[in-house]
Design a protein around this motif. Structure first.
Motif, mmCIF file in Angstrom:
data_model
loop_
_atom_site.group_PDB
_atom_site.id
_atom_site.type_symbol
_atom_site.label_atom_id
_atom_site.label_comp_id
_atom_site.label_asym_id
_atom_site.label_seq_id
_atom_site.Cartn_x
_atom_site.Cartn_y
_atom_site.Cartn_z
ATOM 1 N N ARG A 243 0.752 -1.293 0.172
ATOM 2 C CA ARG A 243 -0.020 0.091 0.117
ATOM 3 C C ARG A 243 0.783 1.129 0.042
ATOM 4 O O ARG A 243 0.697 2.213 0.813
ATOM 5 C CB ARG A 243 -1.006 -0.023 1.313
ATOM 6 N N LEU B 13 -7.256 -3.589 -3.982
ATOM 7 C CA LEU B 13 -8.359 -2.631 -3.654
ATOM 8 C C LEU B 13 -8.002 -1.922 -2.230
ATOM 9 O O LEU B 13 -7.463 -2.818 -1.210
ATOM 10 C CB LEU B 13 -9.601 -3.127 -3.645
ATOM 11 N N ARG B 14 -8.351 -0.702 -1.962
ATOM 12 C CA ARG B 14 -8.324 -0.079 -0.694
ATOM 13 C C ARG B 14 -9.780 -0.525 0.112
ATOM 14 O O ARG B 14 -10.981 -0.623 -0.644
ATOM 15 C CB ARG B 14 -8.449 1.333 -0.840
ATOM 16 N N ASN B 15 -9.888 -1.053 1.073
ATOM 17 C CA ASN B 15 -10.971 -1.534 1.858
ATOM 18 C C ASN B 15 -11.353 -0.418 2.664
ATOM 19 O O ASN B 15 -10.983 0.219 3.432
ATOM 20 C CB ASN B 15 -10.718 -2.716 2.893
ATOM 21 N N CYS C 41 -12.831 2.050 5.420
ATOM 22 C CA CYS C 41 -12.965 1.837 6.763
ATOM 23 C C CYS C 41 -13.721 2.947 7.501
ATOM 24 O O CYS C 41 -14.168 3.768 6.849
ATOM 25 C CB CYS C 41 -11.433 1.740 7.392
ATOM 26 N N THR D 120 -18.854 5.799 4.153
ATOM 27 C CA THR D 120 -18.353 4.305 4.215
ATOM 28 C C THR D 120 -19.519 3.805 3.236
ATOM 29 O O THR D 120 -18.828 3.124 2.069
ATOM 30 C CB THR D 120 -18.299 3.830 5.554
ATOM 31 N N LEU E 195 -19.234 2.237 -1.032
ATOM 32 C CA LEU E 195 -19.497 0.585 -1.135
ATOM 33 C C LEU E 195 -20.873 0.220 -2.481
ATOM 34 O O LEU E 195 -21.765 1.391 -1.969
ATOM 35 C CB LEU E 195 -19.930 0.150 0.018
ATOM 36 N N ARG F 115 -16.023 -2.316 -3.677
ATOM 37 C CA ARG F 115 -15.370 -1.320 -3.148
ATOM 38 C C ARG F 115 -14.837 -0.341 -4.102
ATOM 39 O O ARG F 115 -13.825 -0.513 -4.747
ATOM 40 C CB ARG F 115 -14.289 -2.155 -2.395
ATOM 41 N N GLU G 270 -8.277 -7.705 -5.301
ATOM 42 C CA GLU G 270 -8.749 -8.173 -3.840
ATOM 43 C C GLU G 270 -8.227 -7.108 -3.203
ATOM 44 O O GLU G 270 -7.264 -6.392 -3.277
ATOM 45 C CB GLU G 270 -8.056 -9.561 -3.544
ATOM 46 N N VAL G 271 -8.882 -7.033 -2.017
ATOM 47 C CA VAL G 271 -8.387 -6.413 -0.892
ATOM 48 C C VAL G 271 -7.015 -6.281 -0.270
ATOM 49 O O VAL G 271 -6.700 -7.430 -0.118
ATOM 50 C CB VAL G 271 -9.422 -6.033 0.508
#
Length: 179
Positions: free
Chosen positions: A57, A115-117, A119, A130, A134, A144, A177-178
């Motif tokens: 990241r 991907l950034r998840n 938060c 948030t 989504l 995401r 993927e995250v």
């Protein structure tokens, strides 16, 4: 071909990052002077779990089209507000496969890692944010939209107005993927 519309960095672990006239990417490290720069993970919750993890990241990219969507939904967001280092336009970041190379300007190259998840810090910044980043696709799968993460493969300066060239990986493409 896409375009860099803004760049940002913060020496502290702040949610938002102030925009700058330019940032310098350092191969294998990230953005010079940014709190998330380094070979190993710098995200505080990830450091608590395992500080020896590789830093996937190093550079966070968000498509400016997301800012447009969020503003249309009533949110007050601008470049750097969501913690991104590079704001782009004209590249469907979320659709890129892992391993895609993005050439930013004349020298810098980042490799998309995932991907950034989103938060809960998003909701602390603005209530409801948030949920706004989504979504669901046509199959009902979670989408995401908070941008992609990358590592620096070749260093260089990056400025607003720099072109972005996309180089897809060879072989089978795998969805992000995250990380």
């Amino acid at each position: 071909m896409g375009l860099v519309t803004a760049v940002a960095a913060s020496p502290g672990h702040t949610f938002s990052k102030p925009t700058r006239p330019a940032i310098t990417l350092l191969a294998g490290l990230g953005v010079a002077g940014d709190a998330h720069s380094g070979e190993t993970v710098k995200h505080r919750s990830r450091v608590r779990r395992d500080p020896t993890q590789p830093n996937l990241r190093q550079v966070h990219l968000i498509h400016e089209e997301l800012h447009d969507e969020l503003r249309a939904a009533g949110f007050d967001v601008a470049a750097g507000d969501l913690g991104e280092n590079v704001t782009t336009r004209g590249v469907d970041l979320l659709a890129l496969p892992g391993g895609t190379l993005l050439r930013l300007g004349d020298e810098a190259v980042v490799e998309v890692t995932g991907l950034r998840n989103p938060c809960v810090q998003l909701d602390a910044f603005q209530a409801g944010l948030t949920a706004a980043v989504l979504g669901r696709d046509e199959r009902g799968e979670l989408v995401r939209k908070a941008g992609v993460m990358s590592v620096v493969r070749a260093g260089g300066d990056v400025r607003p107005g720099d072109p972005i060239a996309v180089e897809l990986p060879t072989g089978p493409h795998h969805p992000l993927e995250v990380v």
